[in-house]
Scaffold this motif. Sequence first.
Motif, PDB file in Angstrom:
ATOM      1  N   ASP A 126      17.147  18.058  74.628  1.00 25.35           N
ATOM      2  CA  ASP A 126      18.025  19.682  74.097  1.00 25.35           C
ATOM      3  C   ASP A 126      16.731  20.651  75.064  1.00 25.35           C
ATOM      4  OD1 ASP A 126      19.917  20.865  72.930  1.00 25.35           O
ATOM      5  OD2 ASP A 126      17.951  21.886  72.328  1.00 25.35           O
ATOM      6  N   SER A 127      17.173  21.682  75.933  1.00 29.10           N
ATOM      7  CA  SER A 127      15.460  22.709  76.321  1.00 29.10           C
ATOM      8  C   SER A 127      15.454  23.369  75.496  1.00 29.10           C
ATOM      9  CB  SER A 127      16.920  22.864  77.189  1.00 29.10           C
ATOM     10  OG  SER A 127      17.500  24.244  77.108  1.00 29.10           O
ATOM     11  N   ASP A 128      16.068  23.507  74.377  1.00 33.44           N
ATOM     12  CA  ASP A 128      15.859  24.866  73.723  1.00 33.44           C
ATOM     13  C   ASP A 128      14.629  24.335  72.478  1.00 33.44           C
ATOM     14  OD1 ASP A 128      17.549  26.816  74.586  1.00 33.44           O
ATOM     15  OD2 ASP A 128      19.156  25.356  74.387  1.00 33.44           O
ATOM     16  N   GLY A 129      15.219  22.909  72.220  1.00 33.55           N
ATOM     17  CA  GLY A 129      13.802  22.470  71.192  1.00 33.55           C
ATOM     18  C   GLY A 129      14.891  22.103  70.016  1.00 33.55           C
ATOM     19  N   ASP A 130      15.978  22.648  70.007  1.00 31.03           N
ATOM     20  CA  ASP A 130      16.685  22.036  69.031  1.00 31.03           C
ATOM     21  C   ASP A 130      16.691  20.872  68.104  1.00 31.03           C
ATOM     22  OD1 ASP A 130      17.230  25.015  69.228  1.00 31.03           O
ATOM     23  OD2 ASP A 130      19.190  24.241  69.534  1.00 31.03           O
ATOM     24  N   ALA A 131      16.317  20.511  66.845  1.00 31.66           N
ATOM     25  CA  ALA A 131      16.822  19.212  65.955  1.00 31.66           C
ATOM     26  C   ALA A 131      18.063  18.891  66.560  1.00 31.66           C
ATOM     27  CB  ALA A 131      16.442  19.734  64.836  1.00 31.66           C
ATOM     28  N   LEU A 132      17.723  17.379  66.453  1.00 30.38           N
ATOM     29  CA  LEU A 132      19.733  16.734  67.460  1.00 30.38           C
ATOM     30  C   LEU A 132      19.972  15.825  66.129  1.00 30.38           C
ATOM     31  CD1 LEU A 132      17.793  15.545  70.955  1.00 30.38           C
ATOM     32  CD2 LEU A 132      19.600  17.612  70.280  1.00 30.38           C
ATOM     33  N   SER A 133      21.266  15.167  66.041  1.00 34.00           N
ATOM     34  CA  SER A 133      21.256  14.153  65.104  1.00 34.00           C
ATOM     35  C   SER A 133      22.406  13.394  66.342  1.00 34.00           C
ATOM     36  CB  SER A 133      21.915  15.233  64.140  1.00 34.00           C
ATOM     37  OG  SER A 133      23.171  15.957  64.703  1.00 34.00           O
ATOM     38  N   TYR A 134      23.185  12.577  65.963  1.00 34.96           N
ATOM     39  CA  TYR A 134      23.234  11.401  66.800  1.00 34.96           C
ATOM     40  C   TYR A 134      24.524  11.252  66.156  1.00 34.96           C
ATOM     41  CZ  TYR A 134      18.755  12.227  68.294  1.00 34.96           C
ATOM     42  OH  TYR A 134      17.706  12.731  68.541  1.00 34.96           O
ATOM     43  N   VAL A 135      25.629  10.224  66.598  1.00 39.74           N
ATOM     44  CA  VAL A 135      26.694   9.632  65.889  1.00 39.74           C
ATOM     45  C   VAL A 135      27.020   8.991  66.644  1.00 39.74           C
ATOM     46  CG1 VAL A 135      28.994  10.312  65.602  1.00 39.74           C
ATOM     47  CG2 VAL A 135      27.777  11.772  64.711  1.00 39.74           C
ATOM     48  N   TRP A 136      27.556   7.681  66.689  1.00 35.21           N
ATOM     49  CA  TRP A 136      27.802   6.048  67.466  1.00 35.21           C
ATOM     50  C   TRP A 136      28.972   5.551  67.545  1.00 35.21           C
ATOM     51  CZ3 TRP A 136      24.323   4.483  71.302  1.00 35.21           C
ATOM     52  CH2 TRP A 136      22.850   4.921  70.951  1.00 35.21           C
ATOM     53  N   MET A 137      29.590   5.404  68.574  1.00 35.77           N
ATOM     54  CA  MET A 137      31.536   4.584  68.302  1.00 35.77           C
ATOM     55  C   MET A 137      30.645   3.559  69.033  1.00 35.77           C
ATOM     56  SD  MET A 137      33.672   8.180  68.090  1.00 35.77           S
ATOM     57  CE  MET A 137      32.438   9.276  68.783  1.00 35.77           C
ATOM     58  N   PHE A 138      31.390   2.596  68.812  1.00 34.51           N
ATOM     59  CA  PHE A 138      31.382   1.468  69.151  1.00 34.51           C
ATOM     60  C   PHE A 138      32.685   1.112  69.443  1.00 34.51           C
ATOM     61  CE2 PHE A 138      27.239   1.527  67.589  1.00 34.51           C
ATOM     62  CZ  PHE A 138      26.404   1.390  68.358  1.00 34.51           C
ATOM     63  N   GLU A 139      33.351   0.469  70.742  1.00 34.91           N
ATOM     64  CA  GLU A 139      34.677  -0.451  70.331  1.00 34.91           C
ATOM     65  C   GLU A 139      35.104  -1.553  70.100  1.00 34.91           C
ATOM     66  OE1 GLU A 139      37.905  -1.687  74.198  1.00 34.91           O
ATOM     67  OE2 GLU A 139      35.822  -1.173  74.566  1.00 34.91           O
ATOM     68  N   GLY A 140      36.717  -1.434  69.433  1.00 37.20           N
ATOM     69  CA  GLY A 140      36.705  -2.538  68.304  1.00 37.20           C
ATOM     70  C   GLY A 140      36.157  -1.979  66.802  1.00 37.20           C
TER      71      GLY A 140
END
Length: 240
Positions: free
Chosen positions: A73-87
Motif C-alpha cells: 500500500d503506497s500510503d502505508g495504511d494497515a491492510l486486512s485480507y480476505v481469502w476465497m477458495f473455489e469449492g
Amino acid sequence: MKKISLLLTILLFAVGVSGGYGYYAFVLNEDDDDSSDGEQSGGNSAPNAIIDPTNPKVQVDSDINFTASKSTDSDGDALSYVWMFEGDNKEYEGEVVTRNYPGEGEFEVKLIVFDSEGLSDEAVTTVTVVSNYKGEFSGSLSEGQTETITFPVQAGAISLDVDWNLSDDQQGIINLDSSTVDMYLEDSEGNILENATGEQEGTGSWSITDNRLEPNGDYIIVIECTNGEMGYEIVVNVKY
C-alpha cells in the motif's frame, strides 16, 4: 522565467547633425513567465494485492500455504485480507492461510486486500492439484510374444522413470542361447522416446524429463520376446 525580446530595427534615412546615414536599433524587452507548478494528486490510493505462490502445483492431500505478505500500500495504511477458495463457500481472513486439497484438479484462489480507508484490490491465481503415478507390472513372454503396458501421463508431468528387471526363464538349460527381448517406450502420439534391443537377463532403466513429456495421454511400453523365454518386472513412476 522566460524572456521574450522584441527587436525593432528602424532604418532611418535622415540626415543627422553629422550629416550621415545610419541604422538605429531600438530593443523592447518583455518578461513573460509561462511556467506552471504541477498539481499533486490528493486522496488515498488503493492497495496492491499479490498472492504468493502464483499458479502453484501441489500433491493431493499435501498442505500448501498461501500468503499475502507481498501485497503493498503506497500510503502505508494497515491492510486486512480476505481469502476465497473455489469449492469452499467460506471466507478466510489473515495474511497467511493453509489449504489441503483431497482431490486432483485445478482450483481458483482469490485474495481481496483492504486498506484502512476501505479501498481494496484483488488478485486471482490457480492451484493445480496432482498425484504422482506409480505402476508395477510383471509377466513372462515366450519367443514371438509381445506385451503392451499402458499408463497415463497427465499435463504438468516433470519426470518419467521406468525400471525393469528381466529374468531368463531358460537359464540353466544346456545348449540354449540366452533369452532376449526388445523394449520400446512410446508417447501418446506414437513417438518412440526410448528403446532397448537384445536385452538379456538383468536390470535397466529409462529416465525422461519434462521437456519430452509434452504430449499428454496414454504412454506405452512394448516388450517383444525375440529369443527364448523371459520374465519381467517393470516399475513406472510419473512425477508431477
